[in-house]
Structures are given as structure tokens and as C-alpha cells.
Design a protein around this motif. Structure first.
Motif, short mmCIF file in Angstrom:
data_model
loop_
_atom_site.label_atom_id
_atom_site.label_comp_id
_atom_site.label_asym_id
_atom_site.label_seq_id
_atom_site.Cartn_x
_atom_site.Cartn_y
_atom_site.Cartn_z
N ALA A 170 0.62 -1.12 -0.15
CA ALA A 170 0.50 -0.30 -0.47
C ALA A 170 0.38 1.62 0.28
CB ALA A 170 -0.61 -0.62 0.84
N GLU A 171 1.84 1.10 0.88
CA GLU A 171 2.98 2.52 0.64
C GLU A 171 3.57 2.92 -0.06
OE1 GLU A 171 4.30 5.71 3.45
OE2 GLU A 171 2.89 3.99 3.49
N VAL A 172 3.87 1.72 -0.45
CA VAL A 172 4.85 1.83 -2.27
C VAL A 172 4.09 2.16 -3.30
CG1 VAL A 172 6.50 0.46 -3.85
CG2 VAL A 172 6.74 -0.54 -1.49
N ARG A 173 2.72 1.77 -3.77
CA ARG A 173 1.62 1.95 -4.53
C ARG A 173 1.77 3.90 -4.40
NH1 ARG A 173 -1.51 -3.83 -5.32
NH2 ARG A 173 0.07 -4.41 -5.50
N GLU A 174 0.98 3.79 -3.10
CA GLU A 174 0.31 5.25 -3.22
C GLU A 174 1.88 6.00 -3.45
OE1 GLU A 174 -1.12 8.24 0.53
OE2 GLU A 174 -0.76 5.66 0.89
N GLN A 175 2.54 6.19 -3.16
CA GLN A 175 3.72 7.22 -2.79
C GLN A 175 4.35 7.15 -4.40
OE1 GLN A 175 6.65 7.59 -0.55
NE2 GLN A 175 6.06 6.75 1.15
N ILE A 176 4.30 5.97 -5.18
CA ILE A 176 5.09 6.03 -6.71
C ILE A 176 3.96 6.45 -7.31
CG2 ILE A 176 5.51 4.16 -8.71
CD1 ILE A 176 6.71 2.45 -6.48
N ALA A 177 2.42 5.53 -7.70
CA ALA A 177 1.03 6.94 -8.27
C ALA A 177 0.86 8.06 -7.95
CB ALA A 177 0.02 5.96 -7.63
N GLU A 178 1.42 8.93 -6.74
CA GLU A 178 1.92 10.63 -6.50
C GLU A 178 2.99 11.09 -7.32
OE1 GLU A 178 1.55 10.89 -2.29
OE2 GLU A 178 -0.97 11.05 -2.58
N ALA A 179 3.65 10.23 -7.61
CA ALA A 179 5.01 10.80 -7.70
C ALA A 179 5.62 10.94 -9.65
CB ALA A 179 6.55 10.67 -7.28
N PHE A 180 5.44 9.76 -10.34
CA PHE A 180 5.60 8.90 -11.51
C PHE A 180 3.86 8.96 -12.04
CE2 PHE A 180 8.40 6.63 -14.02
CZ PHE A 180 9.11 7.36 -15.06
N PRO A 181 4.49 8.99 -13.70
CA PRO A 181 3.60 9.11 -14.03
C PRO A 181 3.46 7.59 -15.23
CG PRO A 181 4.52 10.44 -15.42
CD PRO A 181 5.59 10.07 -13.98
N ARG A 182 1.93 6.29 -14.76
CA ARG A 182 2.45 5.63 -15.69
C ARG A 182 2.27 5.92 -17.26
NH1 ARG A 182 -0.59 0.43 -14.42
NH2 ARG A 182 -1.19 -0.53 -15.87
N ASP A 183 3.18 4.97 -17.58
CA ASP A 183 3.67 4.77 -19.26
C ASP A 183 3.74 4.08 -20.28
OD1 ASP A 183 4.05 5.69 -22.00
OD2 ASP A 183 5.67 7.78 -21.73
#
Length: 294
Positions: A170-183
């Protein structure tokens, strides 16, 4: 003209000296460290840890002789509570002034290394790098990344936090999703020992020049297995080194989160990362100085 770097990390101080060809280093000398064992509850490096760090840096300096090198410390030193004190003592004891790279700069260098390894024909790339203290992500299609991000989600950081697998995810996905775009259109590349060891665990063949991949479906199968094993049992698995066994579960969870949030079921493994990116930078600067002098 030769250039060198001294990469001071959690598990080793690694001196590498090259000319223009990074494939065949002139010198490679590694001194083992275990700074993960020398962090107190507040995150400061202990006196014994500083002593071992000084001894490792001094040994590398003696090995280098007259060859100049750039010494840099990664997050294990950079993010420690007493980082300034540690670097002062290392300088006083060894004569070597450690530099620290920001997480964003580490992301840039990892991208440069992966780009050089795979070439421009690889097209747009998203580069994922799991370290001990932080994770770095970079995205681009040219020689330099268009976006470079660093987050405090390293394998050692999450292991020390004592989180469950569910909470880590949960922590990893939340922080990464906020900081980095999906491509999903970019080619996904995994740098760092964590990705290399996970690929080996999932069945990839060993060897620096063997093309290797890590598939998300294989990683998802291994995470519950790793969670059930003791540190000693993990260390007996293919690809999991003894000194990284304790944090191997967290490393796998972070890698899984990076792949899912970035939108990739497969990552290609680059054996080159921050250290090689810095060497490439130094080689290029040396070339430009030579051309300017001529």
C-alpha cells in the motif's frame, strides 16, 4: 586518460577505474561493508560503522595509487542521522572527501547507464532502480531523462520499518502513483542488484552479458514464498546473496509495486546503474576537455 569512481554503499566500497571502454575496467576493487548492521534506532551510523567505513575508503585509496577517482556515498551514508560527522571523520582519517549524490541525480545517472547499455534503438525508456534507502525512477527517450524521481522506499528502509507485506504494498503504490506517471508505451528497465537478484531468483541465467528479464507474474509467485522463509533460508535461494537476504522480501515488494504502477508486466535487466552512469559522465567530461585542449 583513465577515470575512476569509488562507490561507497551499504554493503561495499567499490573502486572502479576505466578508460573509454566501461566494458573492460582497468581496475575493480571491492571492500566489503555492513553498514546495515551499524545503524542505531535513530538512523545514525555507529562508531564501529564509521571505523569500518574509514578502513574501506583507505584501502581503496591505497589500491588506486596515483589514479584519480571521484568518491561518492549513496543513501546509506547520505541519509544517516550523522552524515556530516561521518564524512568529516572519513576525510580526516583518509584524506578522501566523500561526495553525496541527491536521489534525483542517482535517478539521472541510472537512466544514462541503462540508455548506454541498451542504446537509442530501445526507444522511450522507464528506468527503475531499487536501492537500500531509496528507489529511483526516470523516464525519457533521449540521452538525458525527461523526468527523474527519488522516493524513500528502499529495501532496507522498508525492512527497518517492520511493515507487513500488505502495508508495504500500500505504501509503495501510493507514493509511486503520486510521483510518477504511468507509461505503458516505454520500455521498462530494471537497474540495481535488487532487480538482478530477483531476475536470477525467477530463473534468469547468471552472467553480466546474458539478456535477462523479470516478469511480474513470476515476482508475484515469489513474494509469498519469501515471506514464509527465514533469512537463512532466503540466503540459500539462487540469486539471493547472504548479506541482502534480510531485505530481499521488501526489495521484491518494491519491485512489484514499481512494475505495477509504471504499467509493465516485464522489465529488461540492465547490469549498469548509478556507478556506471557516473563513469560515463566522467569519461564524457574527459573527452570534452581533451578536445578543448587540442
Amino acid at each position: 586518460m583513465s577515470v575512476g569512481v569509488l562507490d561507497v554503499g551499504c554493503f561495499s566500497a567499490h573502486l572502479v577505474v576505466v578508460e573509454r571502454d566501461l566494458m573492460h575496467p582497468l581496475m575493480s576493487h571491492k571492500v566489503r561493508l555492513r553498514l546495515d548492521r551499524e545503524l542505531d534506532s535513530a538512523g545514525a551510523i555507529s562508531r564501529d560503522g564509521i571505523e569500518s567505513l574509514c578502513a574501506a575508503v583507505l584501502a581503496a585509496r591505497k589500491k588506486a595509487g596515483d589514479v584519480p577517482f571521484l568518491p561518492f556515498a549513496t543513501s546509506s551514508v547520505r541519509d544517516s542521522l550523522n552524515a556530516d560527522e561521518v564524512m568529516r571523520k572519513v576525510h580526516r582519517r583518509t584524506g578522501v572527501e566523500l561526495k553525496v549524490l541527491s536521489g534525483k541525480e542517482e535517478a539521472r545517472l541510472s537512466y544514462m547507464a541503462a540508455r548506454h547499455w541498451f542504446g537509442f534503438s530501445a526507444g522511450p525508456m522507464v528506468v527503475l532502480d531499487v536501492g537500500g534507502g531509496t528507489v529511483e525512477l526516470a523516464l525519457g527517450s533521449g540521452a538525458e531523462p525527461e523526468l527523474a524521481v527519488s522516493l524513500p522506499l528502499g529495501a532496507r528502509t522498508l525492512t527497518r520499518a517492520g511493515l507487513t507485506v500488505q502495508d508495504m504494498r500500500a505504501e509503495v503504490r501510493e507514493q509511486i502513483a503520486e510521483a510518477f506517471p504511468r507509461d505503458e508505451s516505454a520500455r521498462a528497465v530494471g537497474c540495481s542488484k535488487v532487480f538482478e537478484q530477483l531476475a536470477r531468483l525467477a530463473g534468469a541465467r547468471a552472467g553480466t552479458y546474458e539478456p535477462r528479464q523479470l516478469k511480474l507474474k513470476d515476482l508475484e509467485k515469489w513474494i509469498p514464498r519469501l515471506a514464509k522463509l527465514s533469512v537463512r533460508e532466503r540466503a540459500a535461494l539462487p540469486g539471493i546473496s547472504r548479506h541482502r537476504a534480510r531485505q530481499s522480501l521488501a526489495g521484491a515488494v518494491v519491485a512489484e509495486g514499481l512494475m505495477k504502477v509504471a504499467g509493465h508486466d516485464v522489465v529488461d535487466i540492465s547490469p549498469w546503474s548509478t556507478k556506471e552512469g557516473l563513469l560515463l559522465d566522467l569519461v564524457e567530461r574527459s573527452r570534452l576537455r581533451s578536445e578543448s585542449a587540442a
